[in-house]
Design a protein around this motif. Structure first.
Motif, PDB file in Angstrom:
ATOM      1  N   GLY A  10       0.722  -1.276   0.033  1.00  0.00           N
ATOM      2  CA  GLY A  10       0.087   0.201  -0.067  1.00  0.00           C
ATOM      3  C   GLY A  10       0.892   1.174  -0.009  1.00  0.00           C
ATOM      4  N   CYS A  11       1.005   2.070  -1.159  1.00  0.00           N
ATOM      5  CA  CYS A  11       1.761   3.025  -1.218  1.00  0.00           C
ATOM      6  C   CYS A  11       1.005   4.245  -1.545  1.00  0.00           C
ATOM      7  N   GLY A  12       0.211   4.805  -0.342  1.00  0.00           N
ATOM      8  CA  GLY A  12      -0.589   5.861  -0.455  1.00  0.00           C
ATOM      9  C   GLY A  12       0.247   7.068   0.351  1.00  0.00           C
ATOM     10  N   VAL A  43       3.839  -3.289  -3.121  1.00  0.00           N
ATOM     11  CA  VAL A  43       2.608  -3.374  -3.950  1.00  0.00           C
ATOM     12  C   VAL A  43       1.474  -2.340  -3.854  1.00  0.00           C
ATOM     13  N   ASP A  44       1.039  -1.878  -5.209  1.00  0.00           N
ATOM     14  CA  ASP A  44       0.082  -0.963  -5.011  1.00  0.00           C
ATOM     15  C   ASP A  44      -0.482  -1.034  -6.362  1.00  0.00           C
ATOM     16  N   LEU A  45      -1.772  -0.851  -6.302  1.00  0.00           N
ATOM     17  CA  LEU A  45      -2.784  -1.059  -7.482  1.00  0.00           C
ATOM     18  C   LEU A  45      -2.434  -0.034  -8.616  1.00  0.00           C
ATOM     19  N   PHE A  46      -1.945   1.258  -7.967  1.00  0.00           N
ATOM     20  CA  PHE A  46      -1.461   2.234  -9.020  1.00  0.00           C
ATOM     21  C   PHE A  46      -0.095   2.916  -9.094  1.00  0.00           C
ATOM     22  N   PRO A  47       0.453   2.140  -9.301  1.00  0.00           N
ATOM     23  CA  PRO A  47       2.418   2.353  -9.247  1.00  0.00           C
ATOM     24  C   PRO A  47       2.386   3.981  -9.521  1.00  0.00           C
ATOM     25  N   ALA A  48       2.166   4.246 -11.040  1.00  0.00           N
ATOM     26  CA  ALA A  48       2.395   5.641 -11.461  1.00  0.00           C
ATOM     27  C   ALA A  48       1.937   6.569 -10.657  1.00  0.00           C
ATOM     28  N   LYS A  49       0.696   6.550 -10.092  1.00  0.00           N
ATOM     29  CA  LYS A  49       0.263   7.728  -9.574  1.00  0.00           C
ATOM     30  C   LYS A  49       0.835   7.646  -7.904  1.00  0.00           C
ATOM     31  N   CYS A  62       5.818  -4.200  -7.581  1.00  0.00           N
ATOM     32  CA  CYS A  62       5.580  -5.350  -7.996  1.00  0.00           C
ATOM     33  C   CYS A  62       4.677  -5.235  -9.349  1.00  0.00           C
ATOM     34  N   GLY A  63       5.241  -5.580 -10.539  1.00  0.00           N
ATOM     35  CA  GLY A  63       4.498  -5.588 -11.895  1.00  0.00           C
ATOM     36  C   GLY A  63       5.133  -4.721 -12.727  1.00  0.00           C
ATOM     37  N   GLY A  64       6.237  -4.152 -12.301  1.00  0.00           N
ATOM     38  CA  GLY A  64       7.127  -3.321 -13.040  1.00  0.00           C
ATOM     39  C   GLY A  64       6.749  -1.872 -12.999  1.00  0.00           C
ATOM     40  N   GLY A  65       5.753  -1.589 -12.602  1.00  0.00           N
ATOM     41  CA  GLY A  65       4.886  -0.292 -12.661  1.00  0.00           C
ATOM     42  C   GLY A  65       3.681  -0.290 -13.114  1.00  0.00           C
ATOM     43  N   LYS A  66       3.240  -1.002 -13.945  1.00  0.00           N
ATOM     44  CA  LYS A  66       1.842  -1.108 -14.369  1.00  0.00           C
ATOM     45  C   LYS A  66       0.883  -1.353 -13.275  1.00  0.00           C
ATOM     46  N   ASP A  67      -0.362  -0.795 -13.478  1.00  0.00           N
ATOM     47  CA  ASP A  67      -1.599  -0.836 -12.601  1.00  0.00           C
ATOM     48  C   ASP A  67      -1.798  -2.323 -12.428  1.00  0.00           C
TER      49      ASP A  67
END
Lengths: 438, 438
Positions: A10-12, A43-49, A62-67
């Motif tokens: 969680g990266c809020g 781990v976050d659903l929306f890495p870019a944001k 995780c996922g390399g930066g994609k949602d």
């Protein structure tokens, strides 16, 4: 040097602050802990944001930066819990849901320390989580969960390890304190002050948890558990918020040399813990009355070392994150430390039968003889009166306020019953009864 | 359960408090530390007298309770250091003498943790002691040495392990603060207030170390070392006490919305540590200004978690003892923990070249045009003026005070030089120059 790998779930607002500090001052963290602390996964659903606030490197996600879909995120979390090379998990997702509860349990069962700011989860479903932490020798760090930046958890568990906490009194919700300060300093009513708090970013769109005392109640539960070793059921804690505080209550408070504050209160006495979250009138002599704005404050009265006060920021991205990182360093440096045993013989009670001085404000019809009626009823319940205010005569009601010497709420309620019995229609509203904190 | 045996060297005010707490709440201490903490030996020259305050059992005293000669006491201390069954030594003898210095070194070299309240020893001769602690992996606990009951050492070393201290400002000598509070609240002069402090038991018969800032300087040295990793030579620290504060200075402070406090100040900036102990005018908005009586207070400004304040008792038997016992529990629970490495690239400088707003009070002969003369000289040094006070015209002198915007002491000294050059006899005394703390 030994590795100490950290993953953030969680990266809020808070999680991204943790990532920033872990990257920014890695050199010092390694020096202080004696371990090579490394942030390895987020781990976050929306890495870019999520990465944008502090310019975090996307390759950590995780996922390399994609949602991510929730299913993908859940899969990554499971992998992190199972990953032997990851030494500690930071939980900054928030909420009290079953999925997250299971993350706590699974991680601790896997022997991984968990560090969190999630006061709601620990106050409402903490019992099983603390038990799992102890049973598996996995540290549960929650410095950030109580008054954000203030290191009060460390103070109680280690700084006062050679002492006993007798009383806790504190301002533990910044939003409420911001609102009360605005009402006090600028003469605003509650709704206007709440709107200002929302505009200033101190209050959520739905401010219920803050102004109702719920958030403060979560924190008080955790402090009681830590200070007295008593498992508190959040749903049984007496909690009153500030929604009903009016400008006139503040005026009466000022007349007594007090400010109104939302106080988290607990006191250990005669085998009982008296505890509540309540608006109280705090005497100017008590430094708590001077703590203004969104600031938090915890006061402790200890058996041997006397009175203590800790003041600091109760919320904020880096403020809360700083406490999480301190817990990470502690876990890396010292490893697991057993929590105190519960003193199960202590009973939690609400403080209605505990003696405070009180201020009572009556809203009455225009009724000659009201002062005599009220003071006689109070006296008949063996309550001593400290001061009687000047009446405020309005067009359709009169406000009348008095401050008592220490007595119980039960006594006051009986006195109000006497007034109602003598003059059934004289009290226009429920009297406002506020404890006075010296 | 593992044993953890403790010996106390010196059973005066603080040492006897440590013994009392170790005996009183042994059950909790064992529970919290997970070790069987036991007070096994006390060394003191006069056991009967020392035991009386808290009714301590005489059989704990080396020699069975009879008075000891210094040679006997020294022999018992050597035996304790050599005794493999003793796990920790509490040093509450006090002083900075060679004999005691050797006790620290010998005990730490023997791998025994030492817990102490001895700020003078650690500030003046601490370098070798800290080194021996690190080299032998033996903890040196000194929570009690800085502001007695306040757990500020634990806060900086562990509570803020994930942060960096930027600024320290604090009230760290209770005697001085008691005296200043009496001068402020009751309009007393320094000598009368000092006498009251002595009568109330807050000041020693020889109060020099307290009122001169020396005691506060010891504490500031230790905090600087801990917060910035910089080894401070106590003899190089700029230290001014409160001996020269006059009632009129307090009046001028009040006029500016300030109280005068003896402030321990340190700030890390541009590769330097600016540090001093100095009386300062503290703005009412700063909660430090509200800390009254013998209470101590430490404020920290941290990089990530912002401003913090810790208030509590700075001295007293059980207050100081509580901190010592907390260190004992920490040592038993966690064992040795390496201290932070020194950041040797930081230079300690006194803050004369650091920019504060200042208040300057000039004592002048009756000299028409003094306001113009002074303000012109100030302006010529490129110092902006914030406010100019009303002059106080006395029978043989006039007091004239002004507050500046931030500037350096060097600038102010040059401005005073200009005044002296223009009107050689107009300044009757050295101007009183006090930094203003916002």
């Amino acid at each position: 040097m030994e590795n100490f790998n950290v993953a953030i779930l969680g990266c809020g607002t808070v999680g991204s602050g943790v990532a920033k500090i872990l990257l920014d001052m890695n050199h010092e963290l390694v020096d202080r802990s004696g371990k090579k602390i490394t942030l390895v996964k987020i781990v976050d659903l929306f890495p870019a944001k999520s990465a944008s606030a502090y310019n975090l490197p996307l390759n950590l996600f995780c996922g390399g930066g994609k949602d991510l879909t929730p299913a993908e995120a859940s899969q990554y979390i499971d992998e992190i819990i199972a990953d032997q090379s990851i030494d500690l998990i930071v939980e900054t997702i928030g909420g009290t849901g079953d999925f997250l509860f299971k993350v706590f349990i699974d991680a601790l069962q896997a022997g991984k320390p968990v560090v969190t700011a999630n006061k709601a989860m620990l106050a409402e479903r903490g019992s099983a989580i603390f038990e799992t932490s102890n049973a598996n020798g996995a540290m549960l760090g929650f410095e950030a969960a109580v008054c954000g930046a203030i290191p009060v958890i460390r103070a109680i568990s280690d700084g006062f390890a050679g002492d006993k906490v007798v009383e806790i009194s504190g301002i533990m919700n910044g939003t409420s304190n911001y609102i009360l300060t605005k009402m006090q300093d600028e003469g605003l009513d509650f709704d206007t002050a709440l709107k200002m708090a929302q505009e200033a970013g101190y209050a959520e769109a739905d401010p219920t948890l803050d102004v109702s005392g719920g958030d403060a109640g979560h924190k008080l539960c955790l402090l009681i558990k830590l200070a007295y070793g008593v498992e508190v059921d959040y749903n049984h804690l007496l909690i009153e918020g500030i929604q009903n505080i009016k400008k006139e209550d503040i005026d009466f408070a000022n007349e007594l040399g007090c400010n109104i504050k939302l106080i988290c209160y607990a006191r250990k006495m005669n085998g009982k813990i008296y505890a509540a979250v309540k608006p109280m009138m705090v005497k100017y002599d008590n430094l708590l009355s001077k703590v203004s704005g969104a600031t938090n404050c915890v006061k402790l009265e200890n058996k041997y070392t006397g009175h203590h006060m800790f003041v600091g920021k109760g919320a904020g991205s880096l403020e809360t994150a700083g406490s999480i990182v301190s817990d990470i360093v502690f876990a890396a440096k010292y490893g697991y430390s057993k929590k105190m045993n519960a003193e199960s013989d202590f009973e939690l009670v609400d403080p209605d039968n505990f003696e405070f001085p009180y201020n009572i404000t009556f809203s009455t019809a225009d009724y000659p003889g009201i002062t005599g009626l009220v003071t006689t009823a109070i006296g008949d319940e063996l309550i001593n009166i400290e001061t009687v205010s000047h009446n405020r005569h309005g067009s359709n009601k009169t406000l009348f306020s008095l401050a008592t010497m220490p007595c119980t709420l039960a006594q006051i309620k009986r006195a109000i019953g006497r007034i109602r019995a003598k003059a059934p229609n004289v009290l226009l509203d429920e009297p406002v009864i506020l404890p006075i904190l010296k």
